[in-house]
Design a protein around this motif. Structure first.
Motif, PDB file in Angstrom:
ATOM      1  N   ALA A  43      89.619  72.505 102.557  1.00 54.65           N
ATOM      2  CA  ALA A  43      90.589  72.993 102.199  1.00 54.65           C
ATOM      3  C   ALA A  43      91.846  71.996 101.766  1.00 54.65           C
ATOM      4  O   ALA A  43      91.933  71.254 102.437  1.00 54.65           O
ATOM      5  CB  ALA A  43      91.213  74.482 102.096  1.00 54.65           C
ATOM      6  N   CYS A  81      83.932  79.066 103.140  1.00 52.11           N
ATOM      7  CA  CYS A  81      84.709  77.867 102.695  1.00 52.11           C
ATOM      8  C   CYS A  81      85.743  77.344 103.682  1.00 52.11           C
ATOM      9  O   CYS A  81      86.533  78.010 103.969  1.00 52.11           O
ATOM     10  CB  CYS A  81      85.313  78.194 101.405  1.00 52.11           C
ATOM     11  SG  CYS A  81      86.178  76.859 100.517  1.00 52.11           S
ATOM     12  N   LYS A  94      93.139  66.600 102.468  1.00 51.61           N
ATOM     13  CA  LYS A  94      92.028  67.682 102.697  1.00 51.61           C
ATOM     14  C   LYS A  94      91.446  67.883 104.011  1.00 51.61           C
ATOM     15  O   LYS A  94      91.145  66.736 104.627  1.00 51.61           O
ATOM     16  CB  LYS A  94      90.814  67.272 101.688  1.00 51.61           C
ATOM     17  CG  LYS A  94      91.175  67.100 100.324  1.00 51.61           C
ATOM     18  CD  LYS A  94      89.823  66.505  99.550  1.00 51.61           C
ATOM     19  CE  LYS A  94      90.432  66.448  98.036  1.00 51.61           C
ATOM     20  NZ  LYS A  94      89.188  65.978  96.995  1.00 51.61           N
ATOM     21  N   VAL A 134      95.975  76.486  99.082  1.00 49.20           N
ATOM     22  CA  VAL A 134      95.897  77.162 100.401  1.00 49.20           C
ATOM     23  C   VAL A 134      97.277  76.982 101.049  1.00 49.20           C
ATOM     24  O   VAL A 134      97.518  76.182 101.489  1.00 49.20           O
ATOM     25  CB  VAL A 134      94.809  76.721 101.568  1.00 49.20           C
ATOM     26  CG1 VAL A 134      95.083  77.543 103.029  1.00 49.20           C
ATOM     27  CG2 VAL A 134      93.546  77.009 100.918  1.00 49.20           C
ATOM     28  N   LYS A 141      85.533  72.691  93.277  1.00 49.16           N
ATOM     29  CA  LYS A 141      86.783  72.925  93.846  1.00 49.16           C
ATOM     30  C   LYS A 141      87.151  74.276  93.341  1.00 49.16           C
ATOM     31  O   LYS A 141      87.647  74.342  91.956  1.00 49.16           O
ATOM     32  CB  LYS A 141      87.727  71.726  93.674  1.00 49.16           C
ATOM     33  CG  LYS A 141      88.979  72.013  94.315  1.00 49.16           C
ATOM     34  CD  LYS A 141      90.172  71.084  93.945  1.00 49.16           C
ATOM     35  CE  LYS A 141      90.021  69.747  94.833  1.00 49.16           C
ATOM     36  NZ  LYS A 141      91.089  68.820  94.582  1.00 49.16           N
ATOM     37  N   GLN A 162      93.247  76.913  92.345  1.00 50.35           N
ATOM     38  CA  GLN A 162      94.276  77.614  93.202  1.00 50.35           C
ATOM     39  C   GLN A 162      94.841  78.855  92.679  1.00 50.35           C
ATOM     40  O   GLN A 162      95.485  79.598  93.416  1.00 50.35           O
ATOM     41  CB  GLN A 162      95.534  76.687  93.249  1.00 50.35           C
ATOM     42  CG  GLN A 162      95.953  76.038  91.825  1.00 50.35           C
ATOM     43  CD  GLN A 162      97.205  75.199  92.120  1.00 50.35           C
ATOM     44  OE1 GLN A 162      98.377  75.648  92.680  1.00 50.35           O
ATOM     45  NE2 GLN A 162      96.824  73.915  92.068  1.00 50.35           N
ATOM     46  N   ALA A 175      88.807  74.502  98.524  1.00 52.11           N
ATOM     47  CA  ALA A 175      89.523  75.329  97.895  1.00 52.11           C
ATOM     48  C   ALA A 175      90.852  74.688  97.728  1.00 52.11           C
ATOM     49  O   ALA A 175      91.362  73.884  98.629  1.00 52.11           O
ATOM     50  CB  ALA A 175      89.878  76.559  98.948  1.00 52.11           C
ATOM     51  N   GLU A 176      91.575  74.650  96.762  1.00 53.47           N
ATOM     52  CA  GLU A 176      93.012  74.184  96.676  1.00 53.47           C
ATOM     53  C   GLU A 176      93.960  75.540  96.682  1.00 53.47           C
ATOM     54  O   GLU A 176      93.777  76.359  96.291  1.00 53.47           O
ATOM     55  CB  GLU A 176      93.074  73.416  95.465  1.00 53.47           C
ATOM     56  CG  GLU A 176      93.173  74.163  93.921  1.00 53.47           C
ATOM     57  CD  GLU A 176      93.096  73.254  92.868  1.00 53.47           C
ATOM     58  OE1 GLU A 176      93.037  72.179  93.006  1.00 53.47           O
ATOM     59  OE2 GLU A 176      93.185  73.643  91.861  1.00 53.47           O
TER      60      GLU A 176
END
Ligand code: C2E
Ligand code: MG
Ligand code: MG
Ligand code: MG
Length: 286
Positions: free
Chosen positions: A256, A253, A47, A239, A201, A204, A236-237
């Motif tokens: 990620a 944000c 991350k 990416v 979180k 996605q 964020a997941e």
């Protein structure tokens, strides 16, 4: 004749059900064996702060190195364990293994905060915080706050009061939470006040389509605003591209994870990945 057919149908149904029960039973037996044979392992996905480039931690993700079927993703075996006590054993194995890994990294001068995923059943145990502190006590060189627990927003909804209490008890031990796949559950807004998790979180699925779908973009904006209003941080997941990164940063944000930064990798690869990752920020890398 109709009655006869009906009877046969029921008979067939029973056979199908018996088979399903047997398959479920055999799968659970195989999973129990996998635990004792040490066939499970953890992959780690970095991350980062996309703006500063800083590596802020890694998420531990379970894999099964199956002797015949190869490396299996959690979707191929975790669902079978849900609602079964074995999920608690696996969950404790995950926490213990992540702590042992952090301890060994720490001994080599590498302090990587790690987050682990916690199942609904595990989270709803009355003794969860006590078990957690026992596991932490086995690794005295790991600071409790360098461990984070990720829980699905949806696994908190069943018993909000209880989950909120478990979260507070874990926080008292020094371990904080991330609400995973945030935005996919409903009524997130009012539930949030009962759930003291430090981080939200963004799921996605919203990130994937944010560049094309204004609704997904609006949801992301909403989650970022919600995090700000409630004093939570946001990550964020999923990416996958520089375009995602640029837009997320501009929306506020910066943290990620995603294939565009790094795929989940074996523990042994993480130290080299971290030293190879240049502190340029994601946008600078394109
Ligand atoms: P999650 O916690 O939301 O983890 C993120 C999943 O998205 C991971 O899949 C990760 O490999 C994948 N991912 C990350 N970046 C990208 C990207 O840019 N694009 C795409 N398409 N996918 C990305 P994985 O490892 O297959 O895990 C799936 C889910 O299984 C996890 O979702 C989590 O809910 C669960 N899980 C994984 N490990 C554990 C565990 O140890 N315990 C429990 N209870 N659940 C776990
Ligand atoms: Mg997760
Ligand atoms: Mg997630
Ligand atoms: Mg997910």
């Amino acid at each position: 004749a109709a009655k006869q057919a009906g009877k046969n149908r029921y008979h067939l149904f029973d056979v199908a059900q018996d088979n399903a029960i047997k398959i479920q039973h055999d799968s659970l037996e195989r999973i129990r064996l996998a635990l004792s044979r040490h066939e499970f392992l953890l992959y780690y996905q970095p991350k980062v702060n996309m703006k500063s480039g800083e590596v802020i931690g890694a998420e531990a993700l379970i894999r099964w190195q199956h002797p015949e079927r190869g490396l299996l993703n959690p979707a191929e075996f975790l669902p079978i364990t849900e609602d079964h006590p074995i999920s608690i054993e696996i969950g404790e194995w995950v926490i213990g293994t992540a702590l042992a890994q952090m301890s060994s990294w720490h001994a080599r001068g590498l302090a990587v905060p790690v987050s682990v995923n916690i199942g609904a059943r595990q989270l709803q145990q009355d003794c969860f915080a006590t078990r957690l502190s026992q596991l932490l006590a086995e690794h005295p060189n790991v600071q409790p706050w360098s461990l984070q627990l990720e829980v699905l927003e949806t696994s908190c909804l069943e018993d909000l009061g209880k989950v909120g209490a478990v979260m507070k008890a874990c926080q008292a031990v020094g371990v904080d939470f991330t609400l995973d796949d945030f935005g996919t559950g409903y009524s997130s807004l009012s539930h949030l006040k009962h759930l003291p998790a430090a981080t939200l979180k963004i799921d996605q699925s919203f990130v994937r389509d944010m560049l094309d779908d204004p609704n997904d973009l609006a949801i992301i904006n909403g989650v970022i605003g919600l995090a700000r209003a409630f004093g939570r941080s946001v990550i964020a997941e999923g990416v996958e591209t520089a375009a995602h990164a640029t837009l997320l940063i501009s929306m506020g944000c910066e943290d990620a994870q995603g294939y565009g930064i790094a795929r989940p990798m074996p523990a042994t690869d993480l130290p080299a990945w971290i030293s190879g990752w240049r502190h340029l920020g994601y946008v600078g890398k394109t």
